[in-house]
Design a protein around this motif. Structure first.
Motif, short mmCIF file in Angstrom:
data_model
loop_
_atom_site.label_atom_id
_atom_site.label_comp_id
_atom_site.label_asym_id
_atom_site.label_seq_id
_atom_site.Cartn_x
_atom_site.Cartn_y
_atom_site.Cartn_z
N TYR A 20 -2.64 -8.83 -3.12
CA TYR A 20 -2.21 -8.08 -1.87
C TYR A 20 -3.13 -8.82 -0.64
O TYR A 20 -4.09 -8.98 -0.67
CB TYR A 20 -3.04 -6.58 -2.09
CG TYR A 20 -2.22 -5.86 -2.93
CD1 TYR A 20 -0.71 -5.40 -2.73
CD2 TYR A 20 -2.87 -5.12 -4.16
CE1 TYR A 20 -0.31 -4.71 -3.89
CE2 TYR A 20 -2.17 -4.27 -4.91
CZ TYR A 20 -1.07 -4.00 -4.69
OH TYR A 20 -0.18 -3.14 -5.62
N ASP A 34 -11.87 -6.42 -10.79
CA ASP A 34 -10.76 -5.52 -10.29
C ASP A 34 -10.54 -6.04 -8.85
O ASP A 34 -9.50 -6.02 -8.34
CB ASP A 34 -10.97 -4.13 -10.23
CG ASP A 34 -10.88 -3.42 -11.70
OD1 ASP A 34 -10.35 -4.40 -12.48
OD2 ASP A 34 -11.31 -2.26 -11.75
N ALA A 35 -11.37 -6.43 -8.14
CA ALA A 35 -11.34 -6.72 -6.52
C ALA A 35 -10.57 -8.20 -6.41
O ALA A 35 -9.94 -8.45 -5.78
CB ALA A 35 -12.70 -6.98 -5.91
N PRO A 93 -3.51 0.41 -3.21
CA PRO A 93 -2.73 -0.67 -2.46
C PRO A 93 -1.94 -0.44 -1.47
O PRO A 93 -1.65 0.92 -1.23
CB PRO A 93 -1.92 -0.83 -4.11
CG PRO A 93 -1.85 0.39 -4.65
CD PRO A 93 -3.26 0.77 -4.42
N HIS A 112 2.72 -8.52 -8.58
CA HIS A 112 1.20 -8.68 -9.19
C HIS A 112 1.16 -9.81 -9.47
O HIS A 112 0.50 -10.27 -10.71
CB HIS A 112 0.82 -7.73 -10.03
CG HIS A 112 0.55 -6.07 -9.46
ND1 HIS A 112 -0.08 -5.12 -10.19
CD2 HIS A 112 0.99 -5.70 -8.36
CE1 HIS A 112 0.07 -4.00 -9.34
NE2 HIS A 112 0.48 -4.45 -8.20
N GLN A 152 -8.60 -9.65 -8.83
CA GLN A 152 -7.22 -9.24 -9.02
C GLN A 152 -6.44 -8.65 -7.97
O GLN A 152 -5.26 -9.44 -7.83
CB GLN A 152 -6.97 -8.44 -10.47
CG GLN A 152 -7.29 -9.06 -11.40
CD GLN A 152 -6.19 -9.98 -12.10
OE1 GLN A 152 -5.20 -9.60 -11.89
NE2 GLN A 152 -6.68 -11.05 -12.44
N PHE A 153 -7.06 -7.63 -7.38
CA PHE A 153 -6.42 -6.95 -5.97
C PHE A 153 -6.16 -7.99 -4.89
O PHE A 153 -4.84 -7.92 -4.61
CB PHE A 153 -7.28 -5.95 -5.71
CG PHE A 153 -6.79 -4.97 -4.56
CD1 PHE A 153 -5.96 -3.94 -4.90
CD2 PHE A 153 -6.86 -5.20 -3.36
CE1 PHE A 153 -5.44 -2.88 -4.05
CE2 PHE A 153 -6.63 -4.45 -2.40
CZ PHE A 153 -5.82 -3.24 -2.70
N THR A 203 -12.89 1.60 -6.66
CA THR A 203 -11.40 1.73 -6.69
C THR A 203 -10.47 1.25 -5.52
O THR A 203 -11.03 1.11 -4.47
CB THR A 203 -10.65 3.17 -6.94
OG1 THR A 203 -11.25 3.95 -5.79
CG2 THR A 203 -11.34 3.99 -8.40
N PHE A 204 -9.35 0.91 -5.69
CA PHE A 204 -8.73 0.12 -4.59
C PHE A 204 -7.26 0.74 -4.49
O PHE A 204 -6.59 0.74 -5.46
CB PHE A 204 -8.54 -1.67 -4.96
CG PHE A 204 -9.66 -2.20 -5.21
CD1 PHE A 204 -10.56 -2.24 -4.11
CD2 PHE A 204 -10.40 -2.28 -6.48
CE1 PHE A 204 -12.11 -2.93 -4.55
CE2 PHE A 204 -11.55 -2.80 -6.70
CZ PHE A 204 -12.45 -3.22 -5.89
#
Length: 502
Positions: free
Chosen positions: A23, A15-16, A296, A62, A18-19, A293-294
């Motif tokens: 971003y 997930d990181a 945005p 994204h 991707q984030f 969790t991140f």
């Protein structure tokens, strides 16, 4: 206390990755916005505007900020009392997180890692292995720093061992002046001082993930030796006039981060690693409660910049009508909007074409009076013609340029950063021209690509030759048919202007 599991690490790392692909860190956006507002050179200011608009587009859509979605750099701090429930090694776990992060269908990231650095350089296909470092620390949690480091800036990393009486600032400034624009300024300099060769480079890399606070530091003034060094390097590097994308200007670095460690009495090791305009990193902590969790950033955090979509100040260039007269009319610093047929080709494709010509074989594409774009795009999703497709560093193609221009009739090249003397000589010799697109604006650039199809060397993956149809693709003339380069004249002009104000 609940255990920290392999699944927590794998999901969090995936997930990181991707984030951070879409971003920018909030402090980076703020620093870039402030630099854009201060910039006086129109060309550099326009480049920063494209970077900021691209950043906002990626946050909304994204999709990757840069086509070079980087090697995954993962630093894990394991608390000695952390309740771990692991069966595999941390390398295997981090690699699985990387694999899942890069292969996500909704936003596939470009695989850039090759598994054999000496021979075939075959792509791993999933961007593994990641570049993992591990540290045991006090505590009962696991802290993870995930960054994606592009090749253009990583290739400019430097190391030296000064004499104990040596001047760190002098070495850094002198070194940055030799780096050119391949690291995609404006960005951040990570500097390590002390330790030994491996320790100092690790510190330089870790420094790049620290918060950007240079403008605050300048307002309050330095309070210790490290802060004094940071300010000195920041001011002296910006006085070089290199500017955004090497076009000349008042901002080359947004911040300078320094980490130090005790060292041998006979040594003063110094490491320098720049981070580009696609700076990407995030930090999270695992305590057994589940994956990270991140949050945005808000769209409102990005500056509201409207680019000149109509190209009122740009000249339109038809890539399907590149006669000698048209190419000779291009002048360094001129902005263009390209339309027509544009082929792609990077290192591997250039080498293969030359090998074919050496064997007397016909090339699979006719480049006579055509243009080639040095790019390795991200795979398309949905209705995209192509994924983010920003330029790669052009100096890597210099050794191929004379032969390609001579034997194919190619007239125009598009990439990023300066050309070396070999490249400049070849361009002048064959009455060709070199244009640059903005590094760090890959998603924005891709919107000008209306169709893309592979036409040769598909086994090379992202290095295959594609035939693109582009419409109003924004570029700047960097080198004209006489070999005159904006990357030489621009920084020289702005270095002089800055010095006259001092």
């Amino acid at each position: 206390m609940a255990a920290i599991t392999e699944e927590h690490l794998i999901e969090s790392i995936a997930d990181a990755l991707q984030f951070i692909s879409y971003y920018h860190p909030g402090d980076f956006v703020q620093a870039m916005t402030a630099a854009w507002e201060r910039e006086e050179n129109k060309g550099a200011k326009d480049a920063m505007a494209q970077i900021l608009v691209n950043s906002r587009m990626c946050a909304i859509g994204h999709r990757p900020i840069c086509q070079d979605t980087g090697a995954a750099n993962i630093h894990i701090k394991v608390g000695v009392e952390a309740p771990l429930k692991l069966k595999r090694s941390l390398q295997e776990i981090a690699d699985e997180g990387t694999r899942q992060g890069y292969a996500r269908d909704t936003n596939p990231l470009r695989a850039s890692v090759v598994v054999d650095p000496f021979g075939s350089r075959k792509n791993s296909g999933d961007n593994t292995p990641c570049m993992l470092t591990v540290e045991m620390v006090a505590g009962d949690s696991v802290e993870v720093e995930v960054a994606a480091k592009g090749g253009g800036s990583e290739n400019k990393s430097k190391f030296t061992t000064l004499n104990p009486s040596g001047n760190v600032a002098d070495w850094v400034v002198e070194t940055v002046e030799t780096l050119g624009a391949g690291w995609c300024p404006p960005g951040v300099l990570g500097i390590g001082v002390g330790g030994n060769a491996d320790k100092v480079m690790a510190m330089a890399k870790q420094a790049l993930s620290e918060p950007l606070d240079m403008q605050e530091l300048l307002r309050r003034g330095p309070s210790n030796n490290v802060e004094e060094l940071r300010v000195e390097i920041y001011e002296r590097v910006n006085a070089l006039g290199i500017g955004a994308q090497g076009l000349g200007g008042v901002t080359t670095v947004l911040d300078v981060k320094v980490k130090s460690w005790p060292t041998h009495a006979a040594s003063l090791p110094v490491g320098l690693i720049p981070n580009c305009a696609a700076t990407r990193h995030v930090h999270f902590t695992l305590d057994g409660s589940g994956p990270a969790t991140f949050t945005p950033p808000a769209v409102e955090d990005y500056p509201d910049i409207v680019l000149d979509a109509a190209g009122a100040q740009s000249r339109k260039l038809d890539l399907d009508d590149l006669n000698d007269e048209v190419v000779a009319s291009l002048t360094p610093g001129e902005t263009l909007l390209l339309s027509g047929t544009l082929y792609t080709g990077r290192d591997a494709a250039h080498k293969r074409m030359i090998d074919m010509m050496d064997r007397g074989e016909e090339l699979p594409v006719d480049l006579n009076r055509k243009a080639i774009y040095y790019v390795g795009p991200v795979d398309a999703v949905g209705d995209e013609a192509i994924g983010p497709a920003g330029p790669t560093t052009s100096t890597r193609m210099d050794k191929f340029t004379d032969r390609i221009l001579a034997d194919t009739g190619l007239k125009v090249m598009v990439g990023k950063a300066e050309r070396g003397q070999i490249g400049l000589d070849a361009i002048a010799k064959h009455d060709a021209a070199y244009l640059i697109a903005v590094g760090g604006a890959a998603y924005l650039v891709s919107k000008a690509i209306k169709d893309a199809k592979p036409v040769a060397f598909e086994d090379l993956g992202m290095e295959a030759i594609y035939e693109l149809q582009v419409q109003d693709m924004p570029v700047t003339v960097a080198v004209d048919t006489q070999g005159n380069s904006i990357h030489r004249s621009g920084p020289a002009e702005w270095k002089k202007k800055i010095a006259e104000r001092a």
